[in-house]
Design a protein around this motif. Sequence first.
Motif, PDB file in Angstrom:
ATOM      1  N   ASP A  20     -12.169  28.264  61.580  1.00  0.00           N
ATOM      2  CA  ASP A  20     -12.724  28.716  62.856  1.00  0.00           C
ATOM      3  C   ASP A  20     -11.791  28.346  64.003  1.00  0.00           C
ATOM      4  N   LYS A  21     -10.552  28.839  63.929  1.00  0.00           N
ATOM      5  CA  LYS A  21      -9.565  28.470  64.940  1.00  0.00           C
ATOM      6  C   LYS A  21      -9.129  29.646  65.788  1.00  0.00           C
ATOM      7  N   GLU A  22      -8.846  30.777  65.166  1.00  0.00           N
ATOM      8  CA  GLU A  22      -8.340  31.941  65.886  1.00  0.00           C
ATOM      9  C   GLU A  22      -8.671  33.188  65.085  1.00  0.00           C
ATOM     10  N   VAL A  23      -8.447  34.334  65.701  1.00  0.00           N
ATOM     11  CA  VAL A  23      -8.646  35.601  65.000  1.00  0.00           C
ATOM     12  C   VAL A  23      -7.643  35.677  63.849  1.00  0.00           C
ATOM     13  N   ARG A  24      -8.102  36.147  62.688  1.00  0.00           N
ATOM     14  CA  ARG A  24      -7.222  36.198  61.516  1.00  0.00           C
ATOM     15  C   ARG A  24      -6.009  37.078  61.805  1.00  0.00           C
ATOM     16  N   PRO A  25      -4.804  36.556  61.536  1.00  0.00           N
ATOM     17  CA  PRO A  25      -3.586  37.309  61.863  1.00  0.00           C
ATOM     18  C   PRO A  25      -3.498  38.673  61.187  1.00  0.00           C
ATOM     19  N   HIS A  26      -4.007  38.799  59.959  1.00  0.00           N
ATOM     20  CA  HIS A  26      -3.945  40.107  59.305  1.00  0.00           C
ATOM     21  C   HIS A  26      -4.705  41.161  60.109  1.00  0.00           C
ATOM     22  N   LEU A  27      -5.831  40.763  60.684  1.00  0.00           N
ATOM     23  CA  LEU A  27      -6.604  41.723  61.473  1.00  0.00           C
ATOM     24  C   LEU A  27      -5.854  42.103  62.739  1.00  0.00           C
ATOM     25  N   THR A  28      -5.338  41.131  63.459  1.00  0.00           N
ATOM     26  CA  THR A  28      -4.634  41.458  64.703  1.00  0.00           C
ATOM     27  C   THR A  28      -3.392  42.306  64.423  1.00  0.00           C
ATOM     28  N   GLU A  29      -2.684  42.008  63.341  1.00  0.00           N
ATOM     29  CA  GLU A  29      -1.491  42.793  63.009  1.00  0.00           C
ATOM     30  C   GLU A  29      -1.852  44.251  62.709  1.00  0.00           C
ATOM     31  N   LEU A  30      -2.931  44.453  61.970  1.00  0.00           N
ATOM     32  CA  LEU A  30      -3.322  45.816  61.623  1.00  0.00           C
ATOM     33  C   LEU A  30      -3.809  46.596  62.842  1.00  0.00           C
ATOM     34  N   VAL A  31      -4.505  45.914  63.747  1.00  0.00           N
ATOM     35  CA  VAL A  31      -4.979  46.588  64.960  1.00  0.00           C
ATOM     36  C   VAL A  31      -3.812  46.850  65.909  1.00  0.00           C
ATOM     37  N   GLU A  32      -2.997  45.839  66.148  1.00  0.00           N
ATOM     38  CA  GLU A  32      -1.896  45.989  67.109  1.00  0.00           C
ATOM     39  C   GLU A  32      -0.867  47.013  66.629  1.00  0.00           C
ATOM     40  N   SER A  33      -0.705  47.146  65.315  1.00  0.00           N
ATOM     41  CA  SER A  33       0.259  48.118  64.782  1.00  0.00           C
ATOM     42  C   SER A  33      -0.302  49.537  64.764  1.00  0.00           C
ATOM     43  N   GLY A  34      -1.599  49.685  65.025  1.00  0.00           N
ATOM     44  CA  GLY A  34      -2.219  51.002  65.021  1.00  0.00           C
ATOM     45  C   GLY A  34      -2.710  51.462  63.665  1.00  0.00           C
ATOM     46  N   ARG A  35      -2.686  50.577  62.659  1.00  0.00           N
ATOM     47  CA  ARG A  35      -3.192  50.970  61.347  1.00  0.00           C
ATOM     48  C   ARG A  35      -4.722  51.006  61.316  1.00  0.00           C
ATOM     49  N   LEU A  36      -5.346  50.186  62.127  1.00  0.00           N
ATOM     50  CA  LEU A  36      -6.802  50.211  62.292  1.00  0.00           C
ATOM     51  C   LEU A  36      -7.077  50.533  63.750  1.00  0.00           C
ATOM     52  N   THR A  37      -7.724  51.669  64.001  1.00  0.00           N
ATOM     53  CA  THR A  37      -7.966  52.067  65.388  1.00  0.00           C
ATOM     54  C   THR A  37      -9.453  52.352  65.614  1.00  0.00           C
ATOM     55  N   PRO A  38      -9.926  52.108  66.843  1.00  0.00           N
ATOM     56  CA  PRO A  38     -11.329  52.401  67.153  1.00  0.00           C
ATOM     57  C   PRO A  38     -11.637  53.884  67.170  1.00  0.00           C
ATOM     58  N   THR A  39     -10.622  54.712  67.320  1.00  0.00           N
ATOM     59  CA  THR A  39     -10.845  56.156  67.289  1.00  0.00           C
ATOM     60  C   THR A  39     -11.226  56.612  65.886  1.00  0.00           C
ATOM     61  N   GLU A  40     -10.509  56.121  64.886  1.00  0.00           N
ATOM     62  CA  GLU A  40     -10.762  56.524  63.501  1.00  0.00           C
ATOM     63  C   GLU A  40     -11.839  55.679  62.834  1.00  0.00           C
ATOM     64  N   LEU A  41     -12.001  54.434  63.274  1.00  0.00           N
ATOM     65  CA  LEU A  41     -12.891  53.484  62.586  1.00  0.00           C
ATOM     66  C   LEU A  41     -13.779  52.772  63.609  1.00  0.00           C
ATOM     67  N   PRO A  42     -14.610  53.498  64.343  1.00  0.00           N
ATOM     68  CA  PRO A  42     -15.340  52.861  65.446  1.00  0.00           C
ATOM     69  C   PRO A  42     -16.366  51.817  65.025  1.00  0.00           C
ATOM     70  N   ARG A  43     -17.190  52.142  64.019  1.00  0.00           N
ATOM     71  CA  ARG A  43     -18.283  51.223  63.666  1.00  0.00           C
ATOM     72  C   ARG A  43     -17.758  50.149  62.719  1.00  0.00           C
ATOM     73  N   ALA A  44     -17.863  48.891  63.137  1.00  0.00           N
ATOM     74  CA  ALA A  44     -17.296  47.787  62.371  1.00  0.00           C
ATOM     75  C   ALA A  44     -18.367  46.763  62.022  1.00  0.00           C
ATOM     76  N   LEU A  45     -18.178  46.130  60.867  1.00  0.00           N
ATOM     77  CA  LEU A  45     -19.109  45.129  60.344  1.00  0.00           C
ATOM     78  C   LEU A  45     -18.293  43.944  59.848  1.00  0.00           C
ATOM     79  N   ASP A  46     -18.667  42.744  60.281  1.00  0.00           N
ATOM     80  CA  ASP A  46     -18.009  41.516  59.825  1.00  0.00           C
ATOM     81  C   ASP A  46     -19.017  40.718  59.004  1.00  0.00           C
ATOM     82  N   LEU A  47     -18.779  40.658  57.692  1.00  0.00           N
ATOM     83  CA  LEU A  47     -19.664  39.924  56.784  1.00  0.00           C
ATOM     84  C   LEU A  47     -19.225  38.464  56.726  1.00  0.00           C
ATOM     85  N   GLY A  48     -20.149  37.547  57.012  1.00  0.00           N
ATOM     86  CA  GLY A  48     -19.787  36.140  57.099  1.00  0.00           C
ATOM     87  C   GLY A  48     -18.968  35.894  58.353  1.00  0.00           C
TER      88      GLY A  48
END
Length: 199
Positions: A20-48
Amino acid sequence: MRLRPWFYNTLYRLNAAPWDKEVRPHLTELVESGRLTPTELPRALDLGCGTGAEAVYLATKGFGPVVGVDFSPVALRRARARAASAGVADRCTFTQADITAGPIPGLADSYDLICDFGALNDTEGEERLAVARAIHRLSRPGGKVLLFCFQGDKTQLKGGQKMAPMIAPGEEKELFGDAFELEYLPTRPRTVTLLMTRR
């Protein structure tokens, strides 16, 4: 051995949860690189979702609605405060539930993006199968799942290492290979990080 809510509640109260320190780097890398975008993947669910770092991050990047689910009321109080502080409480909500106990009331039928940074990992046996079923059930065709687990062969480990939660080598293929394309992301030893696409 499954880690129970009291264990997590204690760590969150003491601010001692090592994850519980920071946002997981894999997620930020995928979002910042444009591989995961709110336009294509708007509804998101975080389990746990814990204290909501990833869910709030996604909401601040334009994803939404974003839902976080966790069984720790201590973590969820902090998650809601985090969302309010970030100004995204209108797009980011949190639900207390045990995802191994079957369908969770109030969730949408499916999500475009699902994150799991330890929920599957921290279960065993039938409870692990229940988490996998939830991921299958809640992901839409073409949707993405970002999954992180510790991974190892417990027959090759010694002492306390055998007690640590982890999935076995190849277990991810047994759980998800029938319905998902599995992309293995670079990660550290004894872990597996997958970006899975629902067929």
